[in-house]
Design a protein around this motif. Structure first.
Motif, PDB file in Angstrom:
ATOM      1  N   VAL A 144       0.826  -1.204   0.000  1.00  0.00           N
ATOM      2  CA  VAL A 144       0.000   0.000   0.000  1.00  0.00           C
ATOM      3  C   VAL A 144       0.861   1.254   0.000  1.00  0.00           C
ATOM      4  O   VAL A 144       0.546   2.251  -0.664  1.00  0.00           O
ATOM      5  N   LEU A 145       1.972   1.207   0.727  1.00  0.00           N
ATOM      6  CA  LEU A 145       2.870   2.360   0.783  1.00  0.00           C
ATOM      7  C   LEU A 145       3.752   2.467  -0.457  1.00  0.00           C
ATOM      8  O   LEU A 145       4.352   3.514  -0.702  1.00  0.00           O
ATOM      9  N   GLU A 172       1.367   5.027  12.434  1.00  0.00           N
ATOM     10  CA  GLU A 172       1.349   6.459  12.111  1.00  0.00           C
ATOM     11  C   GLU A 172       2.749   6.951  11.764  1.00  0.00           C
ATOM     12  O   GLU A 172       2.932   7.722  10.812  1.00  0.00           O
ATOM     13  N   GLU A 173       3.749   6.492  12.520  1.00  0.00           N
ATOM     14  CA  GLU A 173       5.133   6.879  12.258  1.00  0.00           C
ATOM     15  C   GLU A 173       5.588   6.381  10.883  1.00  0.00           C
ATOM     16  O   GLU A 173       6.277   7.107  10.144  1.00  0.00           O
ATOM     17  N   ILE A 174       5.215   5.156  10.549  1.00  0.00           N
ATOM     18  CA  ILE A 174       5.597   4.589   9.246  1.00  0.00           C
ATOM     19  C   ILE A 174       4.986   5.406   8.113  1.00  0.00           C
ATOM     20  O   ILE A 174       5.668   5.749   7.137  1.00  0.00           O
ATOM     21  N   PHE A 175       3.717   5.727   8.215  1.00  0.00           N
ATOM     22  CA  PHE A 175       3.069   6.508   7.159  1.00  0.00           C
ATOM     23  C   PHE A 175       3.730   7.871   6.994  1.00  0.00           C
ATOM     24  O   PHE A 175       3.972   8.323   5.874  1.00  0.00           O
ATOM     25  N   ILE A 176       4.026   8.532   8.109  1.00  0.00           N
ATOM     26  CA  ILE A 176       4.675   9.845   8.037  1.00  0.00           C
ATOM     27  C   ILE A 176       6.043   9.726   7.394  1.00  0.00           C
ATOM     28  O   ILE A 176       6.432  10.546   6.548  1.00  0.00           O
ATOM     29  N   LYS A 177       6.778   8.685   7.778  1.00  0.00           N
ATOM     30  CA  LYS A 177       8.132   8.497   7.255  1.00  0.00           C
ATOM     31  C   LYS A 177       8.132   8.364   5.738  1.00  0.00           C
ATOM     32  O   LYS A 177       9.067   8.816   5.052  1.00  0.00           O
ATOM     33  N   TYR A 178       7.065   7.775   5.199  1.00  0.00           N
ATOM     34  CA  TYR A 178       6.996   7.567   3.756  1.00  0.00           C
ATOM     35  C   TYR A 178       6.038   8.552   3.077  1.00  0.00           C
ATOM     36  O   TYR A 178       5.499   8.276   2.005  1.00  0.00           O
ATOM     37  N   GLY A 179       5.858   9.702   3.727  1.00  0.00           N
ATOM     38  CA  GLY A 179       5.168  10.818   3.089  1.00  0.00           C
ATOM     39  C   GLY A 179       3.661  10.751   3.062  1.00  0.00           C
ATOM     40  O   GLY A 179       3.029  11.375   2.203  1.00  0.00           O
ATOM     41  N   ASN A 180       3.076  10.033   3.990  1.00  0.00           N
ATOM     42  CA  ASN A 180       1.624   9.908   4.026  1.00  0.00           C
ATOM     43  C   ASN A 180       1.106  10.181   5.431  1.00  0.00           C
ATOM     44  O   ASN A 180       1.871  10.186   6.401  1.00  0.00           O
ATOM     45  N   LYS A 181      -0.181  10.407   5.529  1.00  0.00           N
ATOM     46  CA  LYS A 181      -0.839  10.501   6.830  1.00  0.00           C
ATOM     47  C   LYS A 181      -1.790   9.327   6.968  1.00  0.00           C
ATOM     48  O   LYS A 181      -2.614   9.065   6.085  1.00  0.00           O
TER      49      LYS A 181
END
Length: 218
Positions: A144-145, A172-181
């Motif tokens: 998905v990411l 949440e941290e993973i999504f932020i790290k890869y440019g997503n919320k």
């Protein structure tokens, strides 16, 4: 037969329906309808108030459902995290016992002695929040990411993750790290919808697998 499963919020409902879609359809073909219900309706998501209502108000609702629908099973399925909401509990067993105690108190207050009602109430708990299942679906999360690997790590098996660093925070941290919320009402469904529930159950044997086995054995 109908199985009504009460969870904390809409993200839990949508994600569980997506993850278990094949099993739900299989059981429907056998005459067993499985439905998920968020405790506060479609506009509410998970949180302390939702968990408190699930633990304290849903047992009251369950009594009324079970009295009026003799072929219905009610399942109450809260998150252990955050702990000590609604009543004191530090473990899954304490959480399950507290819900059953609340249910029995309702029966006593209504002077109901029919033990068949107790037999048709089941309690299962997520050991963490829903995002533990997302971390268990690591390959689907990466898909998905759109990434080949994840640098953020967590405890494996994920059900042993420290409650001070809950899976939701990690996701949440993973999504932020890869440019997503991370949007739990959308992303949890997307990720778990392409996962295989048997694989997730194998990764989460302490709390999630017993729930899956219950559904499979209906």
């Amino acid at each position: 037969m109908k199985v009504e499963i009460y969870v904390e919020g809409t993200s839990d409902k949508y994600a569980m329906e997506a993850l278990l879609s094949h099993l739900i359809e299989e059981k429907l073909q056998q005459g067993i309808r499985i439905e998920f219900f968020p405790v506060k309706g479609s506009n509410n998501d998970r949180g302390g108030n939702a968990k408190k209502d699930l633990l304290t108000k849903t047992p009251i609702k369950a009594v009324n459902i079970l009295r009026n629908n003799l072929t219905t099973i009610v399942v109450i399925m809260p998150d252990l995290y955050p702990r000590n909401i609604g009543f004191d509990h530090e473990t899954i067993q304490e959480l399950e016992n507290g819900i059953l105690d609340n249910f029995n108190q309702v029966l006593q207050s209504k002077q109901i002695t029919d033990n068949r009602l107790r037999e048709r109430l089941r309690v299962f708990c997520f050991k963490h929040d829903l995002e533990a299942l997302i971390l268990a679906a690591e390959s689907e999360l990466r898909s998905v990411l759109g990434v080949n690997s994840l640098s953020v790590r967590w405890t494996i098996p994920v059900e042993d993750q420290n409650h001070n660093v809950p899976p939701k925070n990690i996701v949440e941290e993973i999504f932020i790290k890869y440019g997503n919320k991370y949007k739990e009402t959308v992303d949890a469904q997307r990720i778990l919808g392409i996962a295989t529930y048997q694989n997730i159950a194998e990764q989460c044997p302490q709390a999630f697998r017993p729930f899956v086995e219950f559904l499979e054995n209906l």
